[in-house]
Design an enzyme around this catalytic site. Structure first.
Site, PDB file in Angstrom:
ATOM      1  N   LYS A 267      10.722   5.367   1.007  1.00 22.69           N
ATOM      2  CA  LYS A 267       9.986   6.181   0.034  1.00 22.69           C
ATOM      3  C   LYS A 267       8.973   7.085   0.742  1.00 22.69           C
ATOM      4  CE  LYS A 267      10.426   2.756  -3.660  1.00 22.69           C
ATOM      5  NZ  LYS A 267       9.700   1.875  -4.608  1.00 22.69           N
TER       6      LYS A 267
ATOM      7  N   HIS B 190      -3.756   0.129  -2.001  1.00 21.05           N
ATOM      8  CA  HIS B 190      -4.045   0.727  -3.299  1.00 21.05           C
ATOM      9  C   HIS B 190      -5.471   1.274  -3.287  1.00 21.05           C
ATOM     10  CE1 HIS B 190      -0.393  -1.253  -4.458  1.00 21.05           C
ATOM     11  NE2 HIS B 190      -0.901  -2.433  -4.194  1.00 21.05           N
TER      12      HIS B 190
ATOM     13  N   ARG C 267       1.824   4.488   0.713  1.00 15.61           N
ATOM     14  CA  ARG C 267       2.736   3.806   1.652  1.00 15.61           C
ATOM     15  C   ARG C 267       2.687   4.458   3.037  1.00 15.61           C
ATOM     16  NH1 ARG C 267       5.472   4.335  -3.203  1.00 15.61           N
ATOM     17  NH2 ARG C 267       6.020   2.349  -4.215  1.00 15.61           N
TER      18      ARG C 267
ATOM     19  N   SER D 228       7.186  -2.298   1.349  1.00 19.96           N
ATOM     20  CA  SER D 228       6.475  -1.361   2.218  1.00 19.96           C
ATOM     21  C   SER D 228       5.071  -1.802   2.600  1.00 19.96           C
ATOM     22  CB  SER D 228       6.406   0.013   1.537  1.00 19.96           C
ATOM     23  OG  SER D 228       5.768  -0.095   0.279  1.00 19.96           O
TER      24      SER D 228
ATOM     25  N   GLN E  93       1.505  -0.951   2.586  1.00 19.63           N
ATOM     26  CA  GLN E  93       0.864  -0.105   1.581  1.00 19.63           C
ATOM     27  C   GLN E  93      -0.566  -0.551   1.349  1.00 19.63           C
ATOM     28  OE1 GLN E  93       2.109  -1.825  -2.624  1.00 19.63           O
ATOM     29  NE2 GLN E  93       3.944  -1.615  -1.350  1.00 19.63           N
TER      30      GLN E  93
ATOM     31  N   LYS F 278      -5.850  -0.662  -8.398  1.00 22.75           N
ATOM     32  CA  LYS F 278      -4.748  -1.596  -8.611  1.00 22.75           C
ATOM     33  C   LYS F 278      -4.946  -2.884  -7.809  1.00 22.75           C
ATOM     34  CE  LYS F 278       0.326  -1.719  -8.449  1.00 22.75           C
ATOM     35  NZ  LYS F 278       1.510  -1.123  -7.830  1.00 22.75           N
TER      36      LYS F 278
ATOM     37  N   HIS G  34      -1.240  -4.182   3.190  1.00 21.62           N
ATOM     38  CA  HIS G  34      -0.438  -5.386   2.983  1.00 21.62           C
ATOM     39  C   HIS G  34       1.035  -5.025   2.848  1.00 21.62           C
ATOM     40  CE1 HIS G  34      -1.460  -3.907  -1.076  1.00 21.62           C
ATOM     41  NE2 HIS G  34      -0.298  -4.408  -1.455  1.00 21.62           N
TER      42      HIS G  34
ATOM     43  N   GLU H 196      -4.462  -6.673  -7.033  1.00 19.37           N
ATOM     44  CA  GLU H 196      -3.303  -7.484  -7.388  1.00 19.37           C
ATOM     45  C   GLU H 196      -3.393  -8.861  -6.743  1.00 19.37           C
ATOM     46  OE1 GLU H 196       0.245  -6.335  -4.356  1.00 19.37           O
ATOM     47  OE2 GLU H 196      -0.278  -4.745  -5.764  1.00 19.37           O
TER      48      GLU H 196
END
Length: 321
Positions: free
Chosen positions: A201, A13, A195, A9, A11, A36, A176, A38
């Site tokens: 979702k 954070h 998302r 997806s 999304q 988050k 991203h 990453e």
């Protein structure tokens, strides 16, 4: 280890402040108060969408993709097209935020209609010219997620291709989507994902569009730097983690010196021995090991051994000192 066969997806954070706020407001959706950050370290060629394209590229999109203008409206598109070099960064950011929010907020009916028109037009034009990489990608995404607004929003994002051994890091509030390939992914301890497209979702488009930084330009790609002949380190600008890739040829050995923080080792390929103090363990592909802080580790192998280590970012300890 992520193996991406179908696009994940679109999304972002939230940062720590927003994460705490979302936990209070929507605890059923956002279940912890941490951020988050990453990083994805490519094992194979790895493709992703990450961050917004430059202003000049965005102007080109609004000229070349009439279906987007239909969705965002002529007035909003004109705001972007009329910006010149003398205008400040805030004006650019405002115009980008406006067109992106209007695009992502389009009704399902409008999105379905525009994506169908886009698909039809590109199929016709492909008989007359070579489609761009981004156009080819959009058609590919449409097969995976028919009528999804995330398909057409891909035009707004940088199309990133990592070669094996290159890494992409993602800060808070940056949009991203991972598209394909295999990677080692490392992240802070959090489950906060907002998302907005390419997903069955829950979507929280309002939160996503309001939280983004709207920073434009191609993301930084980490190539890593050698710690030793066998170890390459990837150091993102986050306190939480760093990742090492260790590739030992047959018969070689290496030593991880004692460090102040704990580590997690993932054995990706081959077989070898870990010696920690007086204890020695045989490790093989798929094994995951926890190494406590202040512990020297000696690794030896009789076959090629490839492993990854995730630990607290070493900059954190230098800053603390």
């Amino acid at each position: 280890v992520l193996s991406v066969a179908k696009a994940l997806s679109i999304q972002a954070h939230p940062d720590k402040e927003l994460a705490k706020e979302l936990l209070k407001l929507k605890p059923n959706l956002y279940k912890d108060g941490n951020h988050k950050p990453e990083m994805a370290l490519a094992i194979t060629e790895f493709r992703a969408l990450c961050g917004f394209i430059t202003l000049e590229e965005l102007k080109g999109v609004l000229v070349d993709i009439p279906e987007i203008v239909e969705l965002v409206g002529n007035a909003s598109a004109k705001q972007v097209l009329d910006i010149d070099k003398q205008d400040g960064a805030e004006k650019v950011k405002y115009a980008l935020r406006l067109v992106f929010t209007q695009l992502m907020s389009a009704s399902k009916e409008m999105a379905t209609k525009s994506i169908a028109k886009l698909k039809s037009r590109l199929h016709v034009e492909s008989q007359l010219r070579c489609l761009t990489e981004k156009e080819q990608l959009v058609l590919h995404l449409e097969k995976q997620y028919p009528s999804d607004i995330g398909v057409i929003s891909a035009f707004f994002f940088n199309y990133v291709k990592l070669n094996p051994g290159e890494a992409l890091y993602l800060g808070a509030n940056e949009p991203h989507a991972y598209l394909s390939g295999e990677c080692i992914e490392c992240m802070a301890t959090s489950d906060n994902v907002v998302r907005a497209g390419l997903t069955p979702k829950h979507r929280d488009i309002q939160t996503l569009c309001s939280m983004l930084t709207y920073k434009q330009g191609y993301p930084d790609i980490l190539k890593g730097f050698p710690l030793s002949p066998y170890i390459t380190r990837y150091l993102p600008p986050f306190e939480e983690f760093e990742v090492d890739c260790c590739i030992l040829p047959k018969g070689a050995s290496t030593v991880y010196p004692a460090i102040p923080g704990p580590s997690i080792f993932l054995v990706f390929l081959g077989k070898g021995r870990f010696r920690i103090g007086s204890r020695e363990d045989i490790v093989t592909e798929g094994d995951v090991l926890f190494a406590p802080s202040n512990t020297e580790i000696t690794i030896t192998t009789s076959s090629e051994l490839q492993l990854y280590r995730a630990g607290v970012n070493s900059r954190f300890f230098h800053t603390a000192l």
